[in-house]
Design a protein around this motif. Sequence first.
Motif, PDB file in Angstrom:
ATOM      1  N   VAL A  35       0.860  -1.187   0.000  1.00  0.00           N
ATOM      2  CA  VAL A  35       0.000   0.000   0.000  1.00  0.00           C
ATOM      3  C   VAL A  35       0.893   1.233   0.000  1.00  0.00           C
ATOM      4  CG1 VAL A  35      -1.779   1.295   1.227  1.00  0.00           C
ATOM      5  CG2 VAL A  35      -1.814  -1.186   1.285  1.00  0.00           C
ATOM      6  N   LEU A  36       0.575   2.160  -0.885  1.00  0.00           N
ATOM      7  CA  LEU A  36       1.305   3.425  -0.944  1.00  0.00           C
ATOM      8  C   LEU A  36       0.334   4.550  -0.611  1.00  0.00           C
ATOM      9  CD1 LEU A  36       3.719   5.239  -1.679  1.00  0.00           C
ATOM     10  CD2 LEU A  36       3.031   5.023  -4.091  1.00  0.00           C
ATOM     11  N   ALA A  37       0.566   5.232   0.514  1.00  0.00           N
ATOM     12  CA  ALA A  37      -0.265   6.358   0.951  1.00  0.00           C
ATOM     13  C   ALA A  37       0.556   7.627   0.766  1.00  0.00           C
ATOM     14  CB  ALA A  37      -0.675   6.188   2.415  1.00  0.00           C
ATOM     15  N   THR A  38       0.084   8.541  -0.062  1.00  0.00           N
ATOM     16  CA  THR A  38       0.955   9.644  -0.420  1.00  0.00           C
ATOM     17  C   THR A  38       0.208  10.908  -0.786  1.00  0.00           C
ATOM     18  OG1 THR A  38       2.683  10.327  -1.991  1.00  0.00           O
ATOM     19  CG2 THR A  38       0.976   8.855  -2.812  1.00  0.00           C
ATOM     20  N   ASN A  39       0.894  12.008  -0.614  1.00  0.00           N
ATOM     21  CA  ASN A  39       0.521  13.287  -1.203  1.00  0.00           C
ATOM     22  C   ASN A  39       1.634  13.636  -2.181  1.00  0.00           C
ATOM     23  OD1 ASN A  39      -0.069  15.923  -1.868  1.00  0.00           O
ATOM     24  ND2 ASN A  39       0.524  16.754   0.110  1.00  0.00           N
ATOM     25  N   PHE A  40       1.436  13.276  -3.448  1.00  0.00           N
ATOM     26  CA  PHE A  40       2.483  13.472  -4.446  1.00  0.00           C
ATOM     27  C   PHE A  40       2.618  14.927  -4.864  1.00  0.00           C
ATOM     28  CE2 PHE A  40       2.806   8.900  -5.733  1.00  0.00           C
ATOM     29  CZ  PHE A  40       4.183   8.843  -5.741  1.00  0.00           C
ATOM     30  N   ARG A  70      -9.650  29.968  -2.902  1.00  0.00           N
ATOM     31  CA  ARG A  70      -9.801  31.293  -3.515  1.00  0.00           C
ATOM     32  C   ARG A  70     -11.239  31.500  -4.007  1.00  0.00           C
ATOM     33  NH1 ARG A  70      -4.641  32.934  -5.350  1.00  0.00           N
ATOM     34  NH2 ARG A  70      -3.159  32.336  -3.701  1.00  0.00           N
ATOM     35  N   GLU A  71     -11.495  32.697  -4.506  1.00  0.00           N
ATOM     36  CA  GLU A  71     -12.770  32.979  -5.154  1.00  0.00           C
ATOM     37  C   GLU A  71     -12.889  32.119  -6.407  1.00  0.00           C
ATOM     38  OE1 GLU A  71     -15.158  34.868  -4.027  1.00  0.00           O
ATOM     39  OE2 GLU A  71     -14.030  35.450  -2.239  1.00  0.00           O
ATOM     40  N   VAL A  72     -14.108  31.990  -6.909  1.00  0.00           N
ATOM     41  CA  VAL A  72     -14.356  31.035  -7.987  1.00  0.00           C
ATOM     42  C   VAL A  72     -13.535  31.348  -9.236  1.00  0.00           C
ATOM     43  CG1 VAL A  72     -16.362  32.327  -8.899  1.00  0.00           C
ATOM     44  CG2 VAL A  72     -16.186  29.846  -9.257  1.00  0.00           C
ATOM     45  N   GLN A  73     -13.249  32.629  -9.489  1.00  0.00           N
ATOM     46  CA  GLN A  73     -12.471  32.984 -10.687  1.00  0.00           C
ATOM     47  C   GLN A  73     -11.038  32.469 -10.602  1.00  0.00           C
ATOM     48  OE1 GLN A  73     -14.189  35.062  -8.825  1.00  0.00           O
ATOM     49  NE2 GLN A  73     -15.782  36.001 -10.097  1.00  0.00           N
ATOM     50  N   ALA A  74     -10.497  32.376  -9.394  1.00  0.00           N
ATOM     51  CA  ALA A  74      -9.116  31.931  -9.206  1.00  0.00           C
ATOM     52  C   ALA A  74      -9.045  30.595  -8.480  1.00  0.00           C
ATOM     53  CB  ALA A  74      -8.334  32.991  -8.428  1.00  0.00           C
ATOM     54  N   LEU A  75     -10.173  29.897  -8.368  1.00  0.00           N
ATOM     55  CA  LEU A  75     -10.222  28.652  -7.607  1.00  0.00           C
ATOM     56  C   LEU A  75      -9.459  27.528  -8.321  1.00  0.00           C
ATOM     57  CD1 LEU A  75     -11.440  27.089  -5.178  1.00  0.00           C
ATOM     58  CD2 LEU A  75     -13.371  26.505  -6.675  1.00  0.00           C
ATOM     59  N   ILE A  76      -8.643  26.817  -7.553  1.00  0.00           N
ATOM     60  CA  ILE A  76      -7.933  25.635  -8.050  1.00  0.00           C
ATOM     61  C   ILE A  76      -8.215  24.486  -7.086  1.00  0.00           C
ATOM     62  CG2 ILE A  76      -5.706  24.594  -8.621  1.00  0.00           C
ATOM     63  CD1 ILE A  76      -4.626  27.377  -9.162  1.00  0.00           C
ATOM     64  N   GLN A  77      -8.579  23.330  -7.636  1.00  0.00           N
ATOM     65  CA  GLN A  77      -8.818  22.126  -6.840  1.00  0.00           C
ATOM     66  C   GLN A  77      -8.076  20.958  -7.498  1.00  0.00           C
ATOM     67  OE1 GLN A  77     -13.161  21.998  -5.230  1.00  0.00           O
ATOM     68  NE2 GLN A  77     -13.301  22.873  -7.268  1.00  0.00           N
ATOM     69  N   GLU A  78      -7.523  20.073  -6.651  1.00  0.00           N
ATOM     70  CA  GLU A  78      -6.759  18.941  -7.184  1.00  0.00           C
ATOM     71  C   GLU A  78      -6.998  17.695  -6.333  1.00  0.00           C
ATOM     72  OE1 GLU A  78      -2.890  21.330  -9.031  1.00  0.00           O
ATOM     73  OE2 GLU A  78      -2.730  20.305  -7.098  1.00  0.00           O
ATOM     74  N   ARG A  79      -6.881  16.549  -6.961  1.00  0.00           N
ATOM     75  CA  ARG A  79      -6.872  15.275  -6.244  1.00  0.00           C
ATOM     76  C   ARG A  79      -5.427  14.808  -6.178  1.00  0.00           C
ATOM     77  NH1 ARG A  79      -8.512   9.295  -8.238  1.00  0.00           N
ATOM     78  NH2 ARG A  79      -8.406   8.271  -6.200  1.00  0.00           N
ATOM     79  N   ILE A  80      -4.779  15.066  -5.040  1.00  0.00           N
ATOM     80  CA  ILE A  80      -3.359  14.752  -4.905  1.00  0.00           C
ATOM     81  C   ILE A  80      -3.052  13.898  -3.671  1.00  0.00           C
ATOM     82  CG2 ILE A  80      -2.474  16.705  -6.209  1.00  0.00           C
ATOM     83  CD1 ILE A  80      -2.210  18.277  -3.669  1.00  0.00           C
ATOM     84  N   ASP A  81      -4.024  13.720  -2.779  1.00  0.00           N
ATOM     85  CA  ASP A  81      -3.848  12.851  -1.603  1.00  0.00           C
ATOM     86  C   ASP A  81      -4.491  11.507  -1.940  1.00  0.00           C
ATOM     87  OD1 ASP A  81      -3.055  15.015   0.651  1.00  0.00           O
ATOM     88  OD2 ASP A  81      -4.609  15.827  -0.663  1.00  0.00           O
ATOM     89  N   ARG A  82      -3.681  10.438  -2.021  1.00  0.00           N
ATOM     90  CA  ARG A  82      -4.198   9.203  -2.602  1.00  0.00           C
ATOM     91  C   ARG A  82      -3.610   7.965  -1.939  1.00  0.00           C
ATOM     92  NH1 ARG A  82      -4.585  10.881  -8.892  1.00  0.00           N
ATOM     93  NH2 ARG A  82      -5.476   8.819  -9.075  1.00  0.00           N
ATOM     94  N   PHE A  83      -4.356   6.873  -2.123  1.00  0.00           N
ATOM     95  CA  PHE A  83      -3.865   5.534  -1.814  1.00  0.00           C
ATOM     96  C   PHE A  83      -3.693   4.781  -3.129  1.00  0.00           C
ATOM     97  CE2 PHE A  83      -5.825   6.332   2.356  1.00  0.00           C
ATOM     98  CZ  PHE A  83      -4.862   5.804   3.208  1.00  0.00           C
ATOM     99  N   PHE A  84      -2.574   4.080  -3.247  1.00  0.00           N
ATOM    100  CA  PHE A  84      -2.366   3.151  -4.351  1.00  0.00           C
ATOM    101  C   PHE A  84      -2.057   1.777  -3.762  1.00  0.00           C
ATOM    102  CE2 PHE A  84      -1.160   7.260  -6.157  1.00  0.00           C
ATOM    103  CZ  PHE A  84      -1.881   7.257  -7.350  1.00  0.00           C
ATOM    104  N   VAL A  85      -2.466   0.717  -4.452  1.00  0.00           N
ATOM    105  CA  VAL A  85      -2.205  -0.651  -3.984  1.00  0.00           C
ATOM    106  C   VAL A  85      -1.746  -1.489  -5.166  1.00  0.00           C
ATOM    107  CG1 VAL A  85      -3.953  -0.457  -2.179  1.00  0.00           C
ATOM    108  CG2 VAL A  85      -4.566  -1.466  -4.374  1.00  0.00           C
ATOM    109  N   ASN A  86      -1.006  -2.571  -4.876  1.00  0.00           N
ATOM    110  CA  ASN A  86      -0.625  -3.488  -5.949  1.00  0.00           C
ATOM    111  C   ASN A  86      -1.623  -4.650  -5.994  1.00  0.00           C
ATOM    112  OD1 ASN A  86       0.117  -5.089  -3.782  1.00  0.00           O
ATOM    113  ND2 ASN A  86       2.246  -5.361  -4.428  1.00  0.00           N
TER     114      ASN A  86
END
Length: 441
Positions: free
Chosen positions: A135-140, A188-204
């Motif tokens: 299991v790999l738990a990471t914020n890449f 930020r306000e909606v004009q400058a809003l940034i959202q990302e999915r970067i906190d994740r679990f990976f498994v083999n």
Amino acid sequence: MIMNIIIWNCRGALKPSFQTHVRELVHNHNPAILVLMETKVGGERAREISGRLPFDNAIHTNTVGYAGGLWMLWNSDRVEVTSLANTEQEIHTIIKVMNSDSCWLFTAASPKSAERHILWDNLNKVAELHNMPWVLATNFNEPLLDDDKFGGRAVSINRSLHFKDCLDNCNMMDIGFSGPRFTWTNKREVQALIQERIDRFFVNPNWCLLFPEAKVVHLTRCHSDHCPVLLELTPASRGARKRLFKFQTCWLTDLTFPKVVSQAWEQTHSLAEVVEKFTKDAGLWNKVHFGNIFAKNKNIKARLNGIQRAVSVKPSSFLLNLEQDLLKELDLILRQEEELWTMKSRVNWMIQGERNTGFYHASTLIRRKRNQILAIKDAMGEWIYEEAEVKAFIRNGFNDIYTTSLSSVSRSEAYSTQWQASLTEEEKANISGGVSDAEVK
């Protein structure tokens, strides 16, 4: 035993709300392991703060100036943790669940943007040294796909390819998630809003086979610009689900199966009755006659082992002939098992002659997780988690699509004129008559 793991980029462990929120996470989700990233605290101060949290063991990494600080906390009465190697941005351990044989490699990582390549190199080296469930738990700090980001600059193709190469080399896969789509926001306000999915679990795949029901949930974001991410290894059961009828192509290898089909057609008339009778009879036949091919496989191997032990002591023609018969039966069951997993995994290619059922099993689990709907968002933007409510929402959606508000209009009489083409009585008789031998010839 319910086994949960939570990772959270808390953005500082010295905030007044930090300890309160950790205790709330523990109370609500009961994690056996909690990984905290970007605590910005190290050394004796880190040990002092973590000692006040509801865990009795911890591993801390050093901070880099006022950044970093990776903590892994756990309760020793639920898991046994063996530390393998630690750096400023990664922790490698072996996890053993108490009162079970479950044992796997667990890596927690939170790299700085400029040093991601170091982590990727280290993960590649770890992958070369072991073949354990992992299991790999990471914020890449790096989105993998365009769908993992909203707003701001486009995802860097070069960096995402390096990220993907690392995951491929480590044989890692994403098992999906439920909850809000993104794990980080710049608030930020909606004009400058940034959202990302970067906190994740990976498994083999090996780990996926160990915990086939595991799921990932993005929890509510508060007290940080990152949301906690929950990995449930054995989700709580929501009651038995009625199994749908599925035709198994491996049934065709049994000589008694065609009789089940023919009986369904002989005793009924309409197609609906045939289908209903066939599904009922086939299910009963599968349970009584065909049976569980995996149990058959295990039983035959046990009998073969007993025969071979007896032959080594006192050989006889009867035992040797019985061994040959069982080997033929085992070969048939292996073909049936391979056919079953091939159909379930829906893989269109295979290596000729290789019975790699583990590969097909992993493919099936991956497909199931991708197809499984764990939660759905309603028209008001609220998440629905209960299975019955999800089904009702989807059913109502189809009803809305295929229900019209228009009233029906009666069809008008066909319009005809005296100029319309028509057939003579002789032509009509020739068309409607039977086919003559001369025409056939």
